[in-house]
Motif scaffolding. Structure first.
Motif, PDB file in Angstrom:
ATOM      1  N   ALA A   1      33.954  69.253  40.575  1.00  0.00           N
ATOM      2  CA  ALA A   1      33.186  68.151  39.997  1.00  0.00           C
ATOM      3  C   ALA A   1      32.365  68.594  38.805  1.00  0.00           C
ATOM      4  CB  ALA A   1      32.268  67.545  41.061  1.00  0.00           C
ATOM      5  N   THR A   2      31.998  69.882  38.747  1.00  0.00           N
ATOM      6  CA  THR A   2      31.138  70.328  37.659  1.00  0.00           C
ATOM      7  C   THR A   2      31.920  70.978  36.522  1.00  0.00           C
ATOM      8  OG1 THR A   2      30.782  72.434  38.802  1.00  0.00           O
ATOM      9  CG2 THR A   2      29.178  70.687  39.203  1.00  0.00           C
ATOM     10  N   ALA A   3      33.236  71.064  36.646  1.00  0.00           N
ATOM     11  CA  ALA A   3      34.046  71.684  35.602  1.00  0.00           C
ATOM     12  C   ALA A   3      33.962  70.865  34.325  1.00  0.00           C
ATOM     13  CB  ALA A   3      35.501  71.798  36.066  1.00  0.00           C
TER      14      ALA A   3
ATOM     15  N   GLU B   1      32.708  62.081  28.536  1.00  0.00           N
ATOM     16  CA  GLU B   1      34.038  61.509  28.282  1.00  0.00           C
ATOM     17  C   GLU B   1      34.501  60.659  29.465  1.00  0.00           C
ATOM     18  OE1 GLU B   1      36.396  64.901  27.421  1.00  0.00           O
ATOM     19  OE2 GLU B   1      35.310  65.391  25.563  1.00  0.00           O
ATOM     20  N   ALA B   2      34.188  61.118  30.677  1.00  0.00           N
ATOM     21  CA  ALA B   2      34.563  60.345  31.862  1.00  0.00           C
ATOM     22  C   ALA B   2      33.807  59.019  31.905  1.00  0.00           C
ATOM     23  CB  ALA B   2      34.280  61.156  33.129  1.00  0.00           C
ATOM     24  N   LEU B   3      32.523  59.049  31.538  1.00  0.00           N
ATOM     25  CA  LEU B   3      31.738  57.816  31.506  1.00  0.00           C
ATOM     26  C   LEU B   3      32.281  56.857  30.442  1.00  0.00           C
ATOM     27  CD1 LEU B   3      29.341  56.093  32.407  1.00  0.00           C
ATOM     28  CD2 LEU B   3      27.907  57.366  30.774  1.00  0.00           C
ATOM     29  N   ALA B   4      32.652  57.394  29.288  1.00  0.00           N
ATOM     30  CA  ALA B   4      33.228  56.554  28.227  1.00  0.00           C
ATOM     31  C   ALA B   4      34.495  55.869  28.720  1.00  0.00           C
ATOM     32  CB  ALA B   4      33.529  57.406  26.994  1.00  0.00           C
ATOM     33  N   ALA B   5      35.370  56.628  29.387  1.00  0.00           N
ATOM     34  CA  ALA B   5      36.612  56.050  29.902  1.00  0.00           C
ATOM     35  C   ALA B   5      36.322  55.019  30.989  1.00  0.00           C
ATOM     36  CB  ALA B   5      37.516  57.158  30.441  1.00  0.00           C
TER      37      ALA B   5
ATOM     38  N   ALA C   1      32.396  66.761  29.534  1.00  0.00           N
ATOM     39  CA  ALA C   1      33.423  66.166  30.390  1.00  0.00           C
ATOM     40  C   ALA C   1      32.886  64.923  31.088  1.00  0.00           C
ATOM     41  CB  ALA C   1      33.898  67.183  31.423  1.00  0.00           C
ATOM     42  N   LEU C   2      31.621  64.980  31.504  1.00  0.00           N
ATOM     43  CA  LEU C   2      31.009  63.817  32.158  1.00  0.00           C
ATOM     44  C   LEU C   2      30.856  62.672  31.172  1.00  0.00           C
ATOM     45  CD1 LEU C   2      29.739  62.564  34.653  1.00  0.00           C
ATOM     46  CD2 LEU C   2      27.566  63.633  34.015  1.00  0.00           C
TER      47      LEU C   2
ATOM     48  N   GLU D   1      34.165  58.741  40.686  1.00  0.00           N
ATOM     49  CA  GLU D   1      34.181  59.389  42.000  1.00  0.00           C
ATOM     50  C   GLU D   1      34.759  60.810  41.973  1.00  0.00           C
ATOM     51  OE1 GLU D   1      36.089  56.915  44.832  1.00  0.00           O
ATOM     52  OE2 GLU D   1      34.298  55.697  45.220  1.00  0.00           O
ATOM     53  N   PRO D   2      35.817  61.093  41.192  1.00  0.00           N
ATOM     54  CA  PRO D   2      36.338  62.475  41.180  1.00  0.00           C
ATOM     55  C   PRO D   2      35.293  63.498  40.731  1.00  0.00           C
ATOM     56  CG  PRO D   2      37.942  60.964  40.236  1.00  0.00           C
ATOM     57  CD  PRO D   2      36.677  60.176  40.420  1.00  0.00           C
ATOM     58  N   LEU D   3      34.292  63.056  39.971  1.00  0.00           N
ATOM     59  CA  LEU D   3      33.239  63.951  39.518  1.00  0.00           C
ATOM     60  C   LEU D   3      32.019  63.901  40.431  1.00  0.00           C
ATOM     61  CD1 LEU D   3      33.355  63.278  35.666  1.00  0.00           C
ATOM     62  CD2 LEU D   3      34.286  65.225  36.907  1.00  0.00           C
TER      63      LEU D   3
END
Length: 408
Positions: free
Chosen positions: A204-206, A214-218, A211-212, A265-267
C-alpha cells in the motif's frame, strides 16, 4: 581534386544563409509546432546556422569525433523547452537538417564527378550521423535541464500561491489562477484529502505520495468528479474540485464518493472531504475543514470516508484531546466507561437526544421496544445523577467526544 567533404564545406561557407533558409523552410513545413512561437523560430534559425557552420568546420578538418555543439544550438534547445515544444519535435528538426545536407552532398558528388562517389556519400553519411547524434545528445541534455528548472520554478510558484491562499495573504488572483491552472473566483470549491494510515503495509505504501496522488486523480475521474487541482503535500494527496457556481453549489454533479473509496482500497487509503465553499476564501476554508475531518478519521482506520459536515462538532471539540476527554468524563461520569453495557447506554442517549427526547422515535431508530428505551434512560439518569434534559447540549457534545476519542 577536392574530396566530397571539402566540396560540401566550401559550399556551406559560401551559401550558409541559403542552406539555413532551406532547412528552416522544411522545418516549417514538416514540424509546424516549431514555427508557432516567433522566438522559437528565431532561435531555430540561429541554431541552424551555427550547427551548419560547425559541420563545415568538421568536414574541412576531417574530424571523426570530439564534435562541439555551438552555444546557439544549445540556446535553441532551452528556448524550445520554455515554449513547451516537445523534445521529439526539437530532435526531428536536426534530422531535417541532416537530410538536407545529405541530399546536397549527393548533388555535389554528381555535379563534380567525384571518384568513387558512392563510397564518398556513404562516408559522409556516416560522419553526418555521428555529428548529428552528438549535437542532439548535447541539445537533449540542455533541453531536459531547462525543463527541469522550469518545473521546479513552477512548483515553487504553485506552492507559494497555495500557501498564500491558505494563510489569507493578499494574492493577485489573475496571476494565481494562471499559476494554478485552476479558477478561484465565481466557483465553489471542495477540498479532498487522501492518505495511508500507519501500518497500511508495504504494497500500500509503494510509490510514495506521488503514487497516491495519481491514484486519487484516477479515482476522482472515474467518479465523475470535475477536473481537480491535485498536489502532494507530505504524506497527503490533496485535491480541490469545482463544486459548482458561486451561490449555487449544486451546479456540478456530486462525485460518487463510494466509488472514490473503492478505487483507493488497494492502497488502504482514507479520504476526508471538506464542505463546499465559494470563492478564494472558500478555497482555504474547505481545505481547513478537510484537515479537521482527517483529524477525526485518523483515530479510526476503519472509517474510509469522512465528510466534514458529519463530524464538524466532534472535530472542533477534540482539537485539544486532553481537555476534551476531561470534559467528557466530567459530563458522563460512569457512562463514559469502556464497557459494552455503557456503550449501549451511550448509543441510546445519543439517539434520544437526536430524536428530540421522544422515546417512541428513539425506540424506532434503535429497533427496540419503547419500554427498553425507558429502562435504559432510567439507568442513564442514575449514572448521571441528574435529568438528561438539564444538560442536553453538554451531553451531546460529550458523547461526540467519546465517539471520536473513545471511552475512558
Amino acid at each position: 581534386m577536392r574530396t566530397l567533404e571539402q566540396l560540401l564545406a566550401d559550399d556551406l561557407d559560401v551559401a550558409l544563409t541559403t542552406y539555413s533558409a532551406l532547412v528552416m523552410a522544411r522545418i516549417r513545413a514538416d514540424i509546424p509546432e516549431l514555427a508557432v512561437d516567433p522566438e522559437v523560430e528565431v532561435a531555430a534559425t540561429l541554431g541552424t546556422e551555427s550547427i551548419l557552420r560547425e559541420f563545415a568546420r568538421v568536414l574541412r578538418l576531417g574530424l571523426e569525433d570530439g564534435f562541439v555543439t555551438p552555444p546557439q544550438s544549445l540556446a535553441y534547445g532551452r528556448r524550445a523547452a520554455r515554449a513547451g515544444v516537445s523534445l521529439a519535435a526539437l530532435l526531428r528538426s536536426y534530422r531535417v537538417g541532416q537530410a538536407a545536407m545529405f541530399t546536397r552532398a549527393a548533388e555535389l558528388a554528381d555535379a563534380h564527378r567525384v571518384p568513387d562517389a558512392a563510397d564518398a556519400i556513404v562516408r559522409l553519411g556516416v560522419l553526418s550521423f555521428a555529428f548529428a547524434d552528438a549535437a542532439m545528445s548535447d541539445v537533449t541534455a540542455e533541453f531536459e535541464r531547462e525543463r527541469e528548472a522550469l518545473l521546479r520554478a513552477t512548483y515553487v510558484r504553485r506552492d507559494a500561491t497555495i500557501r498564500a491562499l491558505l494563510t489569507g495573504a493578499r494574492v493577485d488572483l489573475d496571476a494565481a489562477e494562471l499559476t494554478l491552472g485552476h479558477r478561484l473566483r465565481g466557483v465553489t470549491h471542495r477540498a479532498v484529502l487522501a492518505w495511508r494510515p500507519p501500518g497500511a503495509g508495504e504494497d500500500a505504501t509503494a510509490g510514495g505520495p506521488d503514487a497516491l496522488r495519481e491514484a486519487l486523480a484516477a479515482a476522482l475521474a472515474d467518479a465523475a468528479a470535475p477536473r481537480p487541482l491535485l498536489l502532494s503535500e507530505g504524506e497527503l494527496a490533496v485535491a480541490w474540485l469545482h463544486a459548482g457556481g458561486e451561490g449555487d453549489p449544486g451546479t456540478a454533479a456530486e462525485p460518487r464518493w463510494a466509488s472514490v473509496v473503492t478505487a483507493l482500497e488497494p492502497l488502504a487509503a482514507q479520504v476526508a472531504v471538506g464542505a463546499p465553499a465559494a470563492g478564494p476564501e472558500g478555497f482555504a476554508r474547505t481545505r481547513r475543514q478537510a484537515g479537521l475531518a482527517r483529524a477525526v478519521a485518523r483515530r479510526d482506520q476503519a472509517r474510509r470516508l469522512t465528510h466534514y459536515g458529519d463530524v464538524a462538532l466532534a472535530a472542533l471539540l477534540t482539537r485539544d484531546p486532553d481537555a476534551a476527554s476531561a470534559f467528557a468524563a466530567d459530563e458522563l461520569g460512569g457512562l463514559a466507561a469502556r464497557t459494552p453495557a455503557m456503550a449501549t447506554l451511550r448509543a441510546t442517549l445519543t439517539a434520544y437526544l437526536a430524536a428530540g427526547h421522544d422515546r417512541t422515535r428513539t425506540a424506532h431508530v434503535l429497533g427496540v421496544h419503547r419500554n427498553t428505551v425507558a429502562r435504559r434512560l432510567q439507568r442513564v439518569h442514575e449514572l448521571l445523577g441528574h435529568d438528561v434534559a438539564t444538560r442536553g447540549r453538554e451531553l451531546d457534545a460529550a458523547l461526540a467526544v467519546v465517539d471520536v476519542l473513545g471511552a475512558a
